[in-house]
Motif scaffolding. Structure first.
Motif, PDB file in Angstrom:
ATOM      1  N   ALA A 329       0.802  -1.223   0.000  1.00 47.92           N
ATOM      2  CA  ALA A 329       0.000   0.000   0.000  1.00 47.92           C
ATOM      3  C   ALA A 329       0.833   1.269   0.000  1.00 47.92           C
ATOM      4  O   ALA A 329       0.273   2.361  -0.070  1.00 47.92           O
ATOM      5  N   GLN A 351       2.797  -2.529  -7.354  1.00 49.01           N
ATOM      6  CA  GLN A 351       2.835  -3.706  -6.495  1.00 49.01           C
ATOM      7  C   GLN A 351       3.642  -4.838  -7.127  1.00 49.01           C
ATOM      8  O   GLN A 351       4.366  -5.557  -6.429  1.00 49.01           O
ATOM      9  N   THR A 394      -6.793  -2.541  -2.080  1.00 52.86           N
ATOM     10  CA  THR A 394      -5.718  -1.830  -1.391  1.00 52.86           C
ATOM     11  C   THR A 394      -6.290  -0.678  -0.582  1.00 52.86           C
ATOM     12  O   THR A 394      -7.020   0.158  -1.104  1.00 52.86           O
ATOM     13  N   THR A 396      -5.180   2.397   1.609  1.00 53.44           N
ATOM     14  CA  THR A 396      -4.081   3.291   1.963  1.00 53.44           C
ATOM     15  C   THR A 396      -4.522   4.501   2.777  1.00 53.44           C
ATOM     16  O   THR A 396      -3.688   5.217   3.314  1.00 53.44           O
ATOM     17  N   VAL A 467      -3.816  -4.454   2.693  1.00 51.29           N
ATOM     18  CA  VAL A 467      -4.610  -4.978   1.580  1.00 51.29           C
ATOM     19  C   VAL A 467      -5.463  -6.138   2.064  1.00 51.29           C
ATOM     20  O   VAL A 467      -5.217  -6.729   3.118  1.00 51.29           O
TER      21      VAL A 467
END
Length: 798
Positions: A329, A351, A394, A396, A467
């Protein structure tokens, strides 16, 4: 790799002009001569321009560049009311096939359709038939036979035997062992990032000093016995020092920073709307704790790639596993791209890059727009891997601009929820809360509009970046990397990289991150252990056995000692992937303990120290330099701050931009200061701190004038020197000579010679403080401390 286009244009153009000037202009009907040198030069330039555009996925008219080498087509902003582009992407709900931005039909020639929902009946794909030359790092890992050098006294370990065999072949004698003070300072900085205290240094030097000259009346046999006993005591003293440093909480703080460089750690998202990552620090703390706990490499990989999929024995273990997924993330992201699909594919690319380069040393992300130009990785392999992250949700604390809720670009509802520990407070954040606690962009803006400026985010004890699985779906190949130009659909995880093992089968109801993590962590994967032990070697010896620590592909360098690398990787795996055992073994070796003197046969016959016949003189990084200044000043606090260390909401508007709440003068270790993308103090760059948007396992090491000038002029340095001088003057029972010795011990890790003491006294007596100095004695001692700090010896490990 991209060609050096600018240099090529200049050189080719200059040659073409020289040839053009040497011949008369053509005559006739004006038709171009195909052999004209200028025409050939222009054609070469055009070919290189076209190659660059193909590599970046750009069309001839693409005006805007985005991260990851992508070029977005010029097109209208998406119509958020379009049913094909939902405003909210709900976790667990399959992503509908997006319409072309603007809600209209796709341009002709582009296949756009929904991604397949099942891998049970994938589209038939041709097998990978790309011919490749085997890459050394792809070969199975086998423990090589340990060589037996002629000199049997010098080696303490098999590591030494591998090195000494090469040295003997080159007719090089390794340097003698470093003196006790230099060795103590070297290993203490390497393992903890801090200097030894004067008490620690004095204790070690006493126990490690050479044995006294034997009396002539003592028999030769007794002398040998005494020498053997004394050497045994020296070894025990050094082993005790190493074991104490490995057990120190400071060890994790030092070695976590090395890993944070690899995984592009930062406390803000970067790019056009640089919103703060309010909980990146939880991942940072996870890494520190993992190194202190000596978490095995296998578990380290599983936790970071699939911690949410792992079993946990209690809430604390579950919190650790969830927090570890913050690795995926932390990437930089453009929060305001032209389409949601562009945002998703850029995140997937980040990623893939951090996973494959960080753990495998492979640049698989280079295959986003075309087959890898050098390694046996196809675009199909890239999208087989992309399907795993395309099926990952994801969290964040930020989202795409078209999918942002009331929290805006800082939204606590877009974080992973951690299980509360017994007796701990519940999560403080409540969606729609109107309290004074600040957890979202909306909270911040409300207080900002009310006139408050010193706004800090409140800490929620039960959230983190990370995640979790989204609805599983395979990711279609995006032709030339364009998000809406869909092609074949490789099944998730169906990597066909020659010479590497295949991934375990991915269940239809799983994203596949657990299977990916198991494949990377597997003992059958020849890359993982090699890459990791090479990273450790680099930080202890100055450079890796493979210098390109982030690239073990065909464009990377081959190892200088391939058998030693495989020996280390094999024994590291057999030891259960223990980082502390690996480090202990290396720092106890004779090779690590050699002196760095270059005026020896080793320095003369191997000036670049390729064969490790001596220790490399190494400059300290910014973090231990700053920490050493605070330590000398007596102001360093070793407690870990447990607060959100960033403020602001991002963007470009002054006080609303992401920023650290700590200045460089904060008393905490440097690892605890926030890393703001695009907003770091210039001092970080002066001492080669890496760009936090990049994966950087090997920092640049420069020696430039601003580094010395910093120690002579910076206010933070002056303040630290004044505090260090005050400590010297307050030390009980010391005269001026004693204070000089103490200053050398604290700052340079050694005692001064008689000549140095005399020179210091002459230097101090010659100083005449100006009228602004309130205390002449403090002024002189501050100047002495600053002179030592500004010396190269303070900045280097010898």
């Amino acid at each position: 790799m991209r060609p050096a286009l600018g240099i090529t244009i200049v050189c080719v153009g200059a040659l073409a002009l020289r040839a053009f000037a040497a011949e008369p202009p053509p005559k006739g009907n004006g038709a171009l001569d195909p052999n004209d040198p200028l025409l050939k030069a222009l054609e070469q330039v055009q070919q290189e321009v076209d190659a660059l555009r193909r590599e970046s996925g750009a069309g001839m008219g693409s005006p805007k560049s985005y991260g990851g080498g992508m070029v977005a087509p010029s097109m209208p902003a998406p119509n958020m009311s379009s049913p094909g582009m939902p405003r909210t992407v709900t976790k667990g709900t399959p992503r509908a096939a997006p319409l072309f931005p603007g809600g209209g039909p796709a341009p002709q020639g582009r296949e756009i359709g929904p991604a397949p929902r099942s891998i049970a009946t994938p589209r038939a794909l041709p097998p990978a038939t790309r011919e490749t030359t085997p890459i050394w790092s792809f070969q199975p890992l086998k423990a090589p036979a340990v060589p037996q050098p002629t000199d049997t006294a010098w080696p303490r370990d098999d590591v030494d035997r591998f090195l000494l065999t090469r040295l003997e072949t080159a007719k090089i004698t390794p340097n003698p062992e470093a003196d006790a003070a230099a060795l103590c300072r070297r290993v203490t900085f390497d393992l903890t990032g801090l200097p030894p205290t004067e008490e620690e240094l004095a204790t070690f030097v006493r126990s490690f000093s050479p044995s006294p000259s034997p009396s002539l009346s003592v028999s030769q046999s007794a002398t040998r016995d005494e020498e053997t006993r004394r050497l045994g005591e020296r070894e025990k003293a050094y082993e005790a020092l190493v074991d104490r440093l490995l057990a120190s909480p400071r060890f994790g703080e030092r070695w976590a920073r090395h890993w944070l460089d690899v995984v592009r750690y930062a406390d803000s998202v970067g790019r056009s709307w640089n919103a703060p990552f309010t909980y990146a620090w939880r991942y940072r703390d996870y890494v520190i704790d993992a190194y202190n706990a000596d978490t095995s490499l296998e578990q380290f990989i599983l936790q970071q790639l699939a911690g949410d999929q792992l079993p946990a024995s209690d809430p604390a273990a579950r919190r650790t596993n969830l927090t570890a997924t913050g690795l995926l993330a932390l990437g930089t992201a453009e929060l305001r791209p032209e389409s949601h699909e562009q945002f998703l594919m850029d995140r997937v690319d980040d990623q893939i890059d951090v996973t494959t380069r960080g753990f495998l040393g492979l640049t698989i992300s280079c295959a986003r727009c075309h087959d890898h130009k050098y390694d046996p990785v196809t675009t199909r392999d890239y999208y087989a891997l992309a399907g795993i992250f395309y099926s990952t949700y994801t969290l964040t604390g930020q989202g795409w601009q078209g999918d942002s809720g009331p929290g805006g670009y800082v939204d606590a509802s877009r974080l992973v929820r951690l299980p509360a520990l017994s007796g701990s407070a519940a999560s403080l954040y409540t969606p729609g809360s109107e309290g004074e606690d600040v957890h979202t962009m909306g909270d911040y803006q409300r207080l900002w509009s009310g006139g408050l400026r010193n706004i800090r985010y409140a800490t929620d004890p039960n959230v983190a970046m990370g995640v979790t699985d989204d609805a599983p779906q395979d990711c279609p190949i995006r032709e030339k990397g364009e998000p809406y130009a869909r092609g074949e659909v490789p099944p998730r995880g169906d990597l066909r990289i020659p010479s590497l093992p295949r991934l375990p089968p991915i269940p239809p109801n799983s994203a596949g991150r657990l299977q990916l993590a198991q494949w990377i962590a597997s003992k059958q994967n020849p890359l993982t252990a090699r890459v990791y032990v090479n990273r450790v070697w680099r930080h202890l010896f100055g450079r890796g056995l493979v210098r390109t620590v982030d690239d073990f592909g065909s464009t990377g360098e081959e190892p200088t000692h391939p058998e030693l690398l495989d020996h280390l990787a094999a024994t590291f795996t057999a030891d259960g992937g223990s980082t502390k055992r690996l480090i202990r073994r290396l720092v106890l070796s004779s090779a690590y303990r050699t002196s760095s003197a270059g005026d020896t046969p080793s320095g003369e016959n191997d000036p670049a120290n390729e064969l490790h016949g001596r220790a490399s003189l190494r400059r300290l990084e910014w973090e231990p330099l700053r920490d050493a200044l605070l330590s000398a000043a007596g102001t360093l606090e070793l407690e870990r701050p447990q607060i959100v260390p960033v403020s602001g909401i991002g963007g470009k508007a002054g006080q609303s931009a992401a920023r650290s709440i700590f200045g460089l003068d904060a008393p905490y270790r440097t690892i605890y200061l926030p890393v703001i993308r695009g907003g770091l103090d210039e001092t970080y760059g002066t001492f080669d701190f890496p760009d936090p948007a990049q994966i950087k396992g090997d920092r640049e090491t420069t020696t430039v004038a601003p580094q010395a000038l910093y120690f002579l002029n910076d206010e933070f340095v002056v303040d630290c020197c004044q505090a260090a001088a005050a400590r010297l003057l307050e030390a009980p029972g010391l005269d001026d000579v004693g204070r000089v010795r103490l200053a050398y011990l604290r700052l340079l890790g050694r005692t001064p010679s008689a000549d140095e003491i005399a020179a210091v006294r002459d230097f101090a007596s010659s100083l005449q403080p100006d009228a602004a100095a309130r205390d002449a004695t403090t002024y002189r001692w501050t100047a002495l401390v600053q002179a030592l700090v500004a010396s190269a010896e303070f900045r280097y490990l010898r």
